[in-house]
Structure formats: structure tokens, C-alpha cells
Motif scaffolding. Structure first.
Motif, PDB file in Angstrom:
ATOM      1  N   ASN A 161       0.830  -1.209   0.000  1.00 33.16           N
ATOM      2  CA  ASN A 161       0.000   0.000   0.000  1.00 33.16           C
ATOM      3  C   ASN A 161       0.859   1.251   0.000  1.00 33.16           C
ATOM      4  N   LEU A 162       1.926   1.242   0.805  1.00 33.28           N
ATOM      5  CA  LEU A 162       2.819   2.401   0.852  1.00 33.28           C
ATOM      6  C   LEU A 162       3.514   2.620  -0.481  1.00 33.28           C
ATOM      7  N   LEU A 163       3.941   1.531  -1.129  1.00 30.49           N
ATOM      8  CA  LEU A 163       4.594   1.659  -2.430  1.00 30.49           C
ATOM      9  C   LEU A 163       3.643   2.239  -3.468  1.00 30.49           C
ATOM     10  N   ARG A 164       2.404   1.747  -3.469  1.00 27.87           N
ATOM     11  CA  ARG A 164       1.428   2.286  -4.416  1.00 27.87           C
ATOM     12  C   ARG A 164       1.216   3.774  -4.167  1.00 27.87           C
ATOM     13  N   ALA A 165       1.115   4.139  -2.888  1.00 22.88           N
ATOM     14  CA  ALA A 165       0.900   5.545  -2.548  1.00 22.88           C
ATOM     15  C   ALA A 165       2.085   6.399  -2.985  1.00 22.88           C
ATOM     16  N   GLN A 166       3.297   5.894  -2.792  1.00 28.37           N
ATOM     17  CA  GLN A 166       4.479   6.668  -3.185  1.00 28.37           C
ATOM     18  C   GLN A 166       4.550   6.839  -4.695  1.00 28.37           C
ATOM     19  N   ILE A 167       4.192   5.790  -5.430  1.00 26.76           N
ATOM     20  CA  ILE A 167       4.159   5.904  -6.891  1.00 26.76           C
ATOM     21  C   ILE A 167       3.131   6.943  -7.316  1.00 26.76           C
ATOM     22  N   ALA A 168       1.966   6.937  -6.653  1.00 27.21           N
ATOM     23  CA  ALA A 168       0.933   7.918  -6.966  1.00 27.21           C
ATOM     24  C   ALA A 168       1.432   9.328  -6.665  1.00 27.21           C
ATOM     25  N   LYS A 169       2.148   9.501  -5.546  1.00 26.15           N
ATOM     26  CA  LYS A 169       2.709  10.816  -5.226  1.00 26.15           C
ATOM     27  C   LYS A 169       3.689  11.269  -6.299  1.00 26.15           C
ATOM     28  N   ASN A 170       4.514  10.335  -6.764  1.00 22.80           N
ATOM     29  CA  ASN A 170       5.496  10.682  -7.789  1.00 22.80           C
ATOM     30  C   ASN A 170       4.832  11.102  -9.097  1.00 22.80           C
ATOM     31  N   MET A 171       3.610  10.611  -9.338  1.00 22.94           N
ATOM     32  CA  MET A 171       2.894  10.925 -10.574  1.00 22.94           C
ATOM     33  C   MET A 171       1.854  12.027 -10.391  1.00 22.94           C
ATOM     34  N   TRP A 172       1.671  12.503  -9.166  1.00 19.19           N
ATOM     35  CA  TRP A 172       0.613  13.461  -8.850  1.00 19.19           C
ATOM     36  C   TRP A 172       0.830  14.785  -9.573  1.00 19.19           C
TER      37      TRP A 172
ATOM     38  N   TYR B 172      -8.089  17.941  -5.992  1.00 21.26           N
ATOM     39  CA  TYR B 172      -9.124  16.978  -6.343  1.00 21.26           C
ATOM     40  C   TYR B 172      -8.600  15.831  -7.195  1.00 21.26           C
ATOM     41  N   ASP B 173      -7.348  15.935  -7.631  1.00 20.92           N
ATOM     42  CA  ASP B 173      -6.727  14.778  -8.274  1.00 20.92           C
ATOM     43  C   ASP B 173      -6.513  13.654  -7.269  1.00 20.92           C
ATOM     44  N   ILE B 174      -6.491  14.018  -5.972  1.00 13.92           N
ATOM     45  CA  ILE B 174      -6.276  13.015  -4.931  1.00 13.92           C
ATOM     46  C   ILE B 174      -7.392  11.971  -4.964  1.00 13.92           C
ATOM     47  N   LYS B 175      -8.617  12.390  -5.282  1.00 14.88           N
ATOM     48  CA  LYS B 175      -9.729  11.442  -5.326  1.00 14.88           C
ATOM     49  C   LYS B 175      -9.472  10.327  -6.325  1.00 14.88           C
ATOM     50  N   GLU B 176      -8.970  10.691  -7.504  1.00 16.28           N
ATOM     51  CA  GLU B 176      -8.686   9.686  -8.523  1.00 16.28           C
ATOM     52  C   GLU B 176      -7.567   8.771  -8.065  1.00 16.28           C
ATOM     53  N   LEU B 177      -6.525   9.343  -7.445  1.00 13.21           N
ATOM     54  CA  LEU B 177      -5.421   8.529  -6.958  1.00 13.21           C
ATOM     55  C   LEU B 177      -5.898   7.557  -5.889  1.00 13.21           C
ATOM     56  N   TRP B 178      -6.737   8.055  -4.966  1.00 12.98           N
ATOM     57  CA  TRP B 178      -7.223   7.217  -3.873  1.00 12.98           C
ATOM     58  C   TRP B 178      -8.049   6.053  -4.403  1.00 12.98           C
ATOM     59  N   SER B 179      -8.903   6.332  -5.368  1.00 16.58           N
ATOM     60  CA  SER B 179      -9.730   5.283  -5.947  1.00 16.58           C
ATOM     61  C   SER B 179      -8.864   4.239  -6.641  1.00 16.58           C
ATOM     62  N   ALA B 180      -7.819   4.692  -7.340  1.00 16.37           N
ATOM     63  CA  ALA B 180      -6.930   3.768  -8.028  1.00 16.37           C
ATOM     64  C   ALA B 180      -6.134   2.922  -7.032  1.00 16.37           C
TER      65      ALA B 180
ATOM     66  N   GLN C 135       0.185  10.196   9.231  1.00 15.62           N
ATOM     67  CA  GLN C 135       1.564  10.675   9.163  1.00 15.62           C
ATOM     68  C   GLN C 135       1.910  11.288   7.804  1.00 15.62           C
ATOM     69  N   GLY C 136       0.939  11.334   6.897  1.00  8.73           N
ATOM     70  CA  GLY C 136       1.164  11.962   5.606  1.00  8.73           C
ATOM     71  C   GLY C 136       1.924  11.112   4.611  1.00  8.73           C
ATOM     72  N   LEU C 137       1.989   9.787   4.845  1.00 11.66           N
ATOM     73  CA  LEU C 137       2.733   8.918   3.942  1.00 11.66           C
ATOM     74  C   LEU C 137       1.893   8.401   2.783  1.00 11.66           C
ATOM     75  N   ILE C 138       0.580   8.491   2.878  1.00  7.92           N
ATOM     76  CA  ILE C 138      -0.296   7.896   1.876  1.00  7.92           C
ATOM     77  C   ILE C 138      -0.898   8.943   0.947  1.00  7.92           C
ATOM     78  N   ILE C 139      -1.549   9.930   1.509  1.00 10.44           N
ATOM     79  CA  ILE C 139      -2.274  10.916   0.700  1.00 10.44           C
ATOM     80  C   ILE C 139      -1.368  12.104   0.382  1.00 10.44           C
ATOM     81  N   PRO C 140      -1.180  12.420  -0.892  1.00  9.53           N
ATOM     82  CA  PRO C 140      -0.353  13.587  -1.237  1.00  9.53           C
ATOM     83  C   PRO C 140      -1.062  14.883  -0.884  1.00  9.53           C
ATOM     84  N   LYS C 141      -0.299  15.933  -0.656  1.00  6.89           N
ATOM     85  CA  LYS C 141      -0.902  17.233  -0.342  1.00  6.89           C
ATOM     86  C   LYS C 141      -0.066  18.338  -0.968  1.00  6.89           C
TER      87      LYS C 141
END
Length: 212
Positions: free
Chosen positions: A86-97, A102-110, A144-150
């Protein structure tokens, strides 16, 4: 792969035993290389990788298996394979964010296939309500801010709900309203009920229900 090439040999040469053996010997090397490539691709597939393979992926994307803090409730800071995935997926999403809130919603769903509600408070803070996260370690990583980008400089207030929240005249995965044909029976996780106060069934009205 070897068989597909051997099938291309014409009939006048296919009966030549020495020729066929020579071709097979040459192709065997490439066949082994191809099998190794397929094996490595599977081993380092994020959906299936475990152990050392996950750690290597973490080095590439910038996420370590050991958390930089001590989780609450005696949880280990060393993530198991599922939590680390899960953390790896989240980090990849952050790198592509792309940087939009509101792009976070699409990342979270993915990432999780679950709902998330985001409210921009117009004061350099946003409220994020994550729905359907049931494991404590993932909640910790969210806090801790590791999953959802901001966005840089924006403070995030995190909230969690195990069920859809109530909303008027809406019917989505995250918000449920009155208009559902049989919403109290078909959505047992929704605890809000209009003009009903019955602790045995978990249905409560405006004063006590969890959506407040």
C-alpha cells in the motif's frame, strides 16, 4: 518461444536432423533468457512482489519498509508485505501526482478502490475523510502523511469512517441519501436513519448517528 521459431522452418529443412539440432542449440540460450525475463517481470510486479523484491521496488520509488516513526498500539514500524505494498502504491501515486487537490480522489480510488471526501477550507487547510480503511497501520500512515499527497504548505485534517456518510439527495459510494429505494436494508453499514432511534439495530437520528 523456441517452438514458435522452429515452426517457421520450412518442410525441406525440417527433416534435417543436424540442422534442427543446431537451431535448437542456438535458440535454447535465448529461450532461457526469455524465461528469466518473464520470471523477473512477475517477481517485481507490484501486485505480487514480496520480501526482497518489494524492498528493491521501494528503493526505486523512494519508500522504505521501516516507518520513520513508532506506530501507536504497539504496532511494529516494520511493515508486512501487504502494508508495504500500500505504501509503495501511494508513493508511486505521489510521484505521478499533478498537484491538484481533487486529483487526490482519482489517486485514492486507483490505490484502494474506496471512497474519499475532500473539502477545501479556503484557509490553506483541507479536510480529508477516508472511508472504508479498516486496518490500523494504514490509518497511521495516512495520519503521518505517507499515503495521501498534499500541496506544499497546506495542512491536512484527516478523518476516518468505516461506512458511507449521510448526504441529502446524493447516491454515491461515499455519500448516501434518502432517495435510495431500500437504503436502510441494502446498505446495512449506514447508521443514520431519519426519525428512528433504535440502539438494537444501530439506527439513530440527527442527535446520535455517526455521520454527525
Amino acid at each position: 518461444m523456441m517452438d514458435s521459431y522452429l515452426d517457421l522452418i520450412t518442410s525441406q529443412h525440417r527433416g534435417r536432423e543436424k540442422f534442427m539440432r543446431t537451431v535448437e542449440a542456438l535458440l535454447s540460450c535465448s529461450d532461457d533468457i526469455f524465461a528469466l525475463a518473464v520470471y523477473l517481470d512477475d517477481e517485481y510486479d507490484l501486485d505480487y512482489a514480496t520480501g526482497v523484491q518489494e524492498d528493491v521496488l521501494g528503493e526505486f520509488v523512494g519508500a522504505q519498509r521501516t516507518l520513520p516513526y513508532q506506530p501507536d498500539k504497539g504496532l511494529s514500524p516494520v511493515l508486512d508485505n501487504e502494508a508495504y505494498r500500500n505504501l509503495l502504491r501511494a508513493q508511486i501515486a505521489k510521484n505521478m501526482w499533478k498537484g491538484g487537490i481533487y486529483d487526490i480522489k482519482e489517486l485514492w480510488s486507483a490505490l484502494f478502490g474506496k471512497g474519499i471526501i475532500i473539502q477545501d477550507n479556503q484557509d490553506m487547510t483541507i479536510d480529508v475523510l477516508a472511508i472504508g480503511i479498516d486496518d490500523q497501520i494504514t490509518k497511521e500512515m495516512v495520519r503521518q502523511g505517507l499515503i495521501i499527497p498534499k500541496p506544499q504548505g497546506v495542512r491536512v485534517n484527516y478523518y476516518f469512517s468505516e461506512q458511507a456518510v449521510f448526504g441529502y439527495d446524493l447516491e454515491t459510494e461515499t455519500i448516501k441519501g434518502y432517495d435510495h429505494a431500500n437504503w436502510m436494508n441494502s446498505m446495512p453499514d449506514v447508521s443514520f436513519a431519519y426519525d428512528i432511534d433504535d440502539p438494537k439495530t444501530g439506527m439513530n437520528g440527527y442527535d446520535d448517528s455517526s455521520w454527525m
